[in-house]
Design a protein around this motif. Sequence first.
Motif: not given
Length: 171
Positions: A30, A32-34, A58, A60
């Motif tokens: 995903n 969004q998962r860094k 994330r 966000d």
Amino acid sequence: MSRVADPAELARLLRGTWAIRATTFPYWANAQRKNPRVTFELVNPSPLELREVYEYHRPDKGDREVIAEATWAGQHFSWRMLGRSRLLASAYVVSDTPATGDILAIHYGRSSLLGQSAVSILARPHLDPDDVRRSVSIDTHSFELSAEEFWRLQWLTPYAPSPSASSDSRA
């Protein structure tokens, strides 16, 4: 193909922090998962039991954490997430990679929730991601990767959040 099967060797090999550099595991793929990483901690040497602390960022929501446990079951680890993700359980094996103890492949079995098997390439955080990719591509056999698995790997790009984007929140 061989796998690390000695619990004492597994405890020695896995202990510490690893960066997840590539994966076919949907959770880590995903975008969004860094910068996902996992720290393996020894809970019990016999029977071997590990606590796994997964951390990622994330953009966000800030820094996040997920905890799992793994228990040695003779030929593989029995693995399950703790907390809100209790439904996620699987089994995994660690590939024997004689070229280096700083890169390894974890092969996850099919889980009822995911419905597919997955593989993640872990490397010690100090290693350059491009060097990790090169090492794995040169020696897919040691990492027990089929051609299909290798081509399905999503190589994760390191991410540097801006100073104002960090947060202390946890999931």
